[in-house]
Design an enzyme around this catalytic site. Structure first.
Site, short mmCIF file in Angstrom:
data_model
loop_
_atom_site.label_atom_id
_atom_site.label_comp_id
_atom_site.label_asym_id
_atom_site.label_seq_id
_atom_site.Cartn_x
_atom_site.Cartn_y
_atom_site.Cartn_z
N ASP A 54 96.62 -32.84 -24.62
CA ASP A 54 97.06 -32.02 -25.76
C ASP A 54 98.29 -32.63 -26.42
O ASP A 54 98.40 -32.65 -27.65
CB ASP A 54 97.40 -30.59 -25.30
CG ASP A 54 96.18 -29.81 -24.87
OD1 ASP A 54 95.11 -29.97 -25.49
OD2 ASP A 54 96.31 -29.02 -23.91
N THR A 55 99.21 -33.12 -25.61
CA THR A 55 100.43 -33.73 -26.14
C THR A 55 100.10 -34.96 -26.97
O THR A 55 100.67 -35.17 -28.05
CB THR A 55 101.41 -34.06 -25.01
OG1 THR A 55 101.70 -32.86 -24.27
CG2 THR A 55 102.72 -34.63 -25.54
N ALA A 106 100.17 -26.87 -23.02
CA ALA A 106 99.69 -28.22 -23.36
C ALA A 106 99.68 -29.11 -22.12
O ALA A 106 100.63 -29.14 -21.37
CB ALA A 106 100.59 -28.83 -24.43
N ASP A 107 98.56 -29.82 -21.94
CA ASP A 107 98.52 -30.84 -20.90
C ASP A 107 98.79 -32.18 -21.57
O ASP A 107 99.11 -32.25 -22.76
CB ASP A 107 97.19 -30.82 -20.16
CG ASP A 107 95.99 -31.06 -21.06
OD1 ASP A 107 96.17 -31.57 -22.18
OD2 ASP A 107 94.86 -30.75 -20.63
N SER A 108 98.67 -33.28 -20.83
CA SER A 108 99.01 -34.59 -21.39
C SER A 108 98.09 -34.97 -22.55
O SER A 108 98.53 -35.57 -23.53
CB SER A 108 98.97 -35.66 -20.30
OG SER A 108 97.69 -35.71 -19.71
#
Length: 143
Positions: free
Chosen positions: A100-101, A96-98
């Site tokens: 996705d978070t 997860a990248d930012s």
């Protein structure tokens, strides 16, 4: 046998019980080295290293909450249903990248009917973090 508990106490016991012997314990430098001797030929020495201790407090969310969060994370990250996502899983380790978070947090808000503040959202790194925050917010909303 010598057993050390904490950083400041030592208990000595013999297993199985042997004849009573006087044991000498030397304490130096705040319990950094220890020497045990029974005043005969038997003795043992060892040193201790100071280590920092991390204290972690967790409100331990209900297993069903953790499982719901795992399901939402799998869905948001398009992970297979059989992928290993647990409470200890870190979003970054799952890929997860930012963005996705942020999408995971939005999915959690929708699923649980809560609103997560930006500051709280930034502190979420693991599935367990998210589940704990969800239960905290649900309890807060009930009050």
């Amino acid at each position: 046998m010598a057993a050390i508990s904490g950083a400041s106490s030592i208990s000595l016991r013999s297993s199985p019980p042997r004849s009573h012997k006087n044991l000498a314990l030397s304490r130096t430098n705040g319990l950094r080295s220890i020497s045990l001797s029974d005043h005969e030929r038997n003795s043992v020495s060892f040193g201790l290293q100071q280590r920092s201790v991390r204290l972690s407090v967790s409100c331990a969310a209900k297993p069903e909450t953790v499982e719901k969060v795992c399901t939402i994370v799998r869905k948001q990250l398009a992970l297979p249903d059989d992928s290993a996502v647990t409470g200890e899983s870190k979003f970054a380790a799952l890929g997860a990248d930012s963005l996705d978070t942020v999408e995971i947090v939005m999915g959690l808000e929708e699923e649980f009917g809560i609103s997560v503040e930006e500051d709280s959202a930034q502190s979420i790194a693991t599935v367990q973090d998210a589940a704990d925050l969800i239960e905290k917010l649900i309890e807060k909303n009930k009050a």
